[in-house]
Scaffold this motif. Structure first.
Motif, PDB file in Angstrom:
ATOM      1  N   PHE A  57       0.850  -1.192   0.000  1.00 36.51           N
ATOM      2  CA  PHE A  57       0.000   0.000   0.000  1.00 36.51           C
ATOM      3  C   PHE A  57       0.889   1.246   0.000  1.00 36.51           C
ATOM      4  O   PHE A  57       2.066   1.190   0.366  1.00 36.51           O
ATOM      5  CB  PHE A  57      -0.958  -0.015   1.200  1.00 36.51           C
ATOM      6  N   PRO A  58       0.350   2.401  -0.377  1.00 33.25           N
ATOM      7  CA  PRO A  58       1.158   3.623  -0.473  1.00 33.25           C
ATOM      8  C   PRO A  58       1.738   4.067   0.879  1.00 33.25           C
ATOM      9  O   PRO A  58       1.119   3.881   1.927  1.00 33.25           O
ATOM     10  CB  PRO A  58       0.169   4.671  -0.986  1.00 33.25           C
ATOM     11  N   ALA A  59       2.898   4.679   0.825  1.00 29.61           N
ATOM     12  CA  ALA A  59       3.559   5.191   2.035  1.00 29.61           C
ATOM     13  C   ALA A  59       2.718   6.263   2.728  1.00 29.61           C
ATOM     14  O   ALA A  59       2.836   6.449   3.938  1.00 29.61           O
ATOM     15  CB  ALA A  59       4.933   5.750   1.677  1.00 29.61           C
ATOM     16  N   ALA A  60       1.859   6.959   1.995  1.00 27.39           N
ATOM     17  CA  ALA A  60       1.025   8.014   2.572  1.00 27.39           C
ATOM     18  C   ALA A  60      -0.187   7.473   3.335  1.00 27.39           C
ATOM     19  O   ALA A  60      -0.950   8.245   3.913  1.00 27.39           O
ATOM     20  CB  ALA A  60       0.551   8.961   1.466  1.00 27.39           C
ATOM     21  N   THR A  61      -0.357   6.150   3.366  1.00 24.99           N
ATOM     22  CA  THR A  61      -1.500   5.543   4.060  1.00 24.99           C
ATOM     23  C   THR A  61      -1.468   5.886   5.541  1.00 24.99           C
ATOM     24  O   THR A  61      -0.419   5.793   6.186  1.00 24.99           O
ATOM     25  CB  THR A  61      -1.489   4.012   3.873  1.00 24.99           C
ATOM     26  N   ARG A  62      -2.628   6.254   6.101  1.00 19.73           N
ATOM     27  CA  ARG A  62      -2.752   6.603   7.522  1.00 19.73           C
ATOM     28  C   ARG A  62      -3.660   5.643   8.285  1.00 19.73           C
ATOM     29  O   ARG A  62      -3.613   5.579   9.512  1.00 19.73           O
ATOM     30  CB  ARG A  62      -3.270   8.033   7.684  1.00 19.73           C
ATOM     31  N   SER A  63      -4.532   4.907   7.567  1.00 18.54           N
ATOM     32  CA  SER A  63      -5.396   3.895   8.191  1.00 18.54           C
ATOM     33  C   SER A  63      -6.011   3.046   7.085  1.00 18.54           C
ATOM     34  O   SER A  63      -5.795   3.313   5.893  1.00 18.54           O
ATOM     35  CB  SER A  63      -6.504   4.531   9.033  1.00 18.54           C
ATOM     36  N   PHE A  64      -6.790   2.038   7.502  1.00 19.59           N
ATOM     37  CA  PHE A  64      -7.460   1.156   6.554  1.00 19.59           C
ATOM     38  C   PHE A  64      -8.936   1.044   6.887  1.00 19.59           C
ATOM     39  O   PHE A  64      -9.349   1.154   8.045  1.00 19.59           O
ATOM     40  CB  PHE A  64      -6.848  -0.250   6.593  1.00 19.59           C
ATOM     41  N   LEU A  65      -9.713   0.777   5.863  1.00 19.21           N
ATOM     42  CA  LEU A  65     -11.126   0.446   5.961  1.00 19.21           C
ATOM     43  C   LEU A  65     -11.275  -0.935   5.334  1.00 19.21           C
ATOM     44  O   LEU A  65     -10.760  -1.168   4.239  1.00 19.21           O
ATOM     45  CB  LEU A  65     -11.952   1.480   5.185  1.00 19.21           C
ATOM     46  N   VAL A  66     -11.934  -1.846   6.032  1.00 17.05           N
ATOM     47  CA  VAL A  66     -12.112  -3.216   5.540  1.00 17.05           C
ATOM     48  C   VAL A  66     -13.612  -3.451   5.379  1.00 17.05           C
ATOM     49  O   VAL A  66     -14.394  -3.103   6.264  1.00 17.05           O
ATOM     50  CB  VAL A  66     -11.525  -4.245   6.533  1.00 17.05           C
ATOM     51  N   HIS A  81     -21.844  -7.141   4.353  1.00 13.68           N
ATOM     52  CA  HIS A  81     -21.642  -8.206   5.332  1.00 13.68           C
ATOM     53  C   HIS A  81     -20.693  -7.801   6.459  1.00 13.68           C
ATOM     54  O   HIS A  81     -20.719  -8.403   7.521  1.00 13.68           O
ATOM     55  CB  HIS A  81     -21.086  -9.461   4.646  1.00 13.68           C
ATOM     56  N   TRP A  82     -19.829  -6.832   6.192  1.00 18.94           N
ATOM     57  CA  TRP A  82     -18.864  -6.425   7.223  1.00 18.94           C
ATOM     58  C   TRP A  82     -18.259  -5.087   6.864  1.00 18.94           C
ATOM     59  O   TRP A  82     -17.873  -4.855   5.709  1.00 18.94           O
ATOM     60  CB  TRP A  82     -17.751  -7.460   7.333  1.00 18.94           C
ATOM     61  N   VAL A  83     -18.165  -4.200   7.845  1.00 23.24           N
ATOM     62  CA  VAL A  83     -17.488  -2.915   7.670  1.00 23.24           C
ATOM     63  C   VAL A  83     -16.683  -2.659   8.943  1.00 23.24           C
ATOM     64  O   VAL A  83     -17.248  -2.529  10.026  1.00 23.24           O
ATOM     65  CB  VAL A  83     -18.490  -1.761   7.419  1.00 23.24           C
ATOM     66  N   LEU A  84     -15.368  -2.620   8.792  1.00 20.50           N
ATOM     67  CA  LEU A  84     -14.440  -2.380   9.897  1.00 20.50           C
ATOM     68  C   LEU A  84     -13.710  -1.071   9.612  1.00 20.50           C
ATOM     69  O   LEU A  84     -13.039  -0.944   8.590  1.00 20.50           O
ATOM     70  CB  LEU A  84     -13.455  -3.541  10.036  1.00 20.50           C
ATOM     71  N   VAL A  85     -13.841  -0.118  10.518  1.00 17.14           N
ATOM     72  CA  VAL A  85     -13.387   1.253  10.309  1.00 17.14           C
ATOM     73  C   VAL A  85     -12.181   1.577  11.202  1.00 17.14           C
ATOM     74  O   VAL A  85     -12.050   1.034  12.302  1.00 17.14           O
ATOM     75  CB  VAL A  85     -14.550   2.228  10.636  1.00 17.14           C
ATOM     76  N   ASP A  86     -11.345   2.479  10.721  1.00 17.55           N
ATOM     77  CA  ASP A  86     -10.211   3.032  11.480  1.00 17.55           C
ATOM     78  C   ASP A  86      -9.190   1.979  11.901  1.00 17.55           C
ATOM     79  O   ASP A  86      -8.658   2.013  13.014  1.00 17.55           O
ATOM     80  CB  ASP A  86     -10.694   3.824  12.701  1.00 17.55           C
ATOM     81  N   VAL A  87      -8.875   1.064  11.004  1.00 13.52           N
ATOM     82  CA  VAL A  87      -7.832   0.071  11.274  1.00 13.52           C
ATOM     83  C   VAL A  87      -6.494   0.794  11.200  1.00 13.52           C
ATOM     84  O   VAL A  87      -6.186   1.451  10.187  1.00 13.52           O
ATOM     85  CB  VAL A  87      -7.895  -1.093  10.257  1.00 13.52           C
ATOM     86  N   PRO A  88      -5.675   0.721  12.253  1.00 15.16           N
ATOM     87  CA  PRO A  88      -4.399   1.452  12.267  1.00 15.16           C
ATOM     88  C   PRO A  88      -3.468   1.047  11.121  1.00 15.16           C
ATOM     89  O   PRO A  88      -3.456  -0.112  10.699  1.00 15.16           O
ATOM     90  CB  PRO A  88      -3.779   1.066  13.615  1.00 15.16           C
ATOM     91  N   VAL A  89      -2.683   1.991  10.653  1.00 17.96           N
ATOM     92  CA  VAL A  89      -1.761   1.739   9.551  1.00 17.96           C
ATOM     93  C   VAL A  89      -0.723   0.668   9.909  1.00 17.96           C
ATOM     94  O   VAL A  89      -0.168   0.024   9.021  1.00 17.96           O
ATOM     95  CB  VAL A  89      -1.088   3.050   9.087  1.00 17.96           C
ATOM     96  N   LEU A 143      -6.349   4.422   3.371  1.00 15.77           N
ATOM     97  CA  LEU A 143      -6.915   5.768   3.482  1.00 15.77           C
ATOM     98  C   LEU A 143      -5.853   6.810   3.821  1.00 15.77           C
ATOM     99  O   LEU A 143      -4.843   6.502   4.440  1.00 15.77           O
ATOM    100  CB  LEU A 143      -7.993   5.785   4.564  1.00 15.77           C
ATOM    101  N   ASP A 144      -6.140   8.057   3.466  1.00 13.68           N
ATOM    102  CA  ASP A 144      -5.203   9.165   3.720  1.00 13.68           C
ATOM    103  C   ASP A 144      -5.466   9.864   5.055  1.00 13.68           C
ATOM    104  O   ASP A 144      -4.904  10.930   5.313  1.00 13.68           O
ATOM    105  CB  ASP A 144      -5.235  10.172   2.570  1.00 13.68           C
TER     106      ASP A 144
END
Length: 179
Positions: A57-66, A81-89, A143-144
Motif C-alpha cells: 500500500f502507499p507510504a502516505a497511508t494513515r489507516s485502513f477500511l475493511v 456483510h462487514w465494515v471495519l473502520v479506522d484500522v491502524p496503519v 486511506l489518507d
C-alpha cells in the motif's frame, strides 16, 4: 415468491468508482474467484470473517477500511456483510474471526459498524437458496486519514461514501457462494 435465477449480474462495484492504485490482499481462507469455504459462510457454516493480509500500500497511508460486500443480493443496493473502520496503519493482517460481533478481536482503535443484517461485526455469506452464485467482494482500502470521521452508528453505505473520498489504494479479493 422464489428468487429469479435470470436477473442480470450486478456490476463489479469497485470498477464503478474513481480509479485508485491497487495493492496485494491475500487470505488463507479465500482464493480470488473461487467458492468461499464453509468457515466464512453463515450457519450452518462457521460464520467467521476470513483471515486477511495485505502489503504494498502507499507510504502516505494513515489507516485502513475493511469491508465485505455482495452486489448480487436481491435488492437494489447489494448487501454489506462487514465494515471495519479506522484500522491502524500498523495493522497489515486480521486473523480469521476478527469480525466477531463483540469487537474484541479488532485492532485497538478500530470498530465495526452495523452491516445490512443489523448487527455490528461480520455476517457470513448467505445467498438465497436456489439463486445463482453470489460474488463477495472483500476489500481493504488504504486511506489518507487516521480516522474516517464516522461513528459506530453510521450506515455501511455512508461509510463507503466517506471511504471513497479518502482512498489512496485498494486491495480486493472476490469469493463466491451458492446454496
Amino acid at each position: 415468491m422464489p428468487v429469479s435465477l435470470t436477473r442480470p449480474l450486478a456490476p463489479e462495484p469497485y470498477a464503478m468508482l474513481p480509479h485508485v492504485a491497487s495493492f496485494e490482499l491475500v487470505s488463507e481462507d479465500v482464493r480470488h474467484g473461487e467458492p468461499l469455504p464453509d468457515a466464512v459462510q453463515a450457519p450452518p457454516g462457521g460464520d467467521a470473517s476470513p483471515q486477511l493480509s495485505w502489503s504494498g500500500f502507499p507510504a502516505a497511508t494513515r489507516s485502513f477500511l475493511v469491508n465485505v460486500f455482495d452486489p448480487d443480493a436481491p435488492g437494489v443496493s447489494g448487501f454489506w456483510h462487514w465494515v471495519l473502520v479506522d484500522v491502524p496503519v500498523t495493522t497489515t493482517s486480521l486473523a480469521r474471526g476478527a469480525g466477531a460481533p463483540d469487537g474484541t478481536r479488532v485492532p485497538s482503535g478500530s470498530f465495526h459498524v452495523r452491516g445490512d443484517h443489523g448487527l455490528a461485526g461480520y455476517e457470513g455469506a448467505a445467498p438465497p437458496h436456489g439463486d445463482r452464485p453470489h460474488r463477495y467482494y472483500i476489500a481493504v482500502h488504504a486511506l489518507d486519514v487516521e480516522r474516517l470521521g464516522v461513528t459506530v452508528g453510521a450506515m455501511p453505505g455512508a461509510v463507503s461514501i466517506e471511504g471513497v473520498r479518502h482512498t489512496l489504494a485498494r486491495g480486493v479479493l472476490m469469493g463466491t457462494a451458492q446454496r
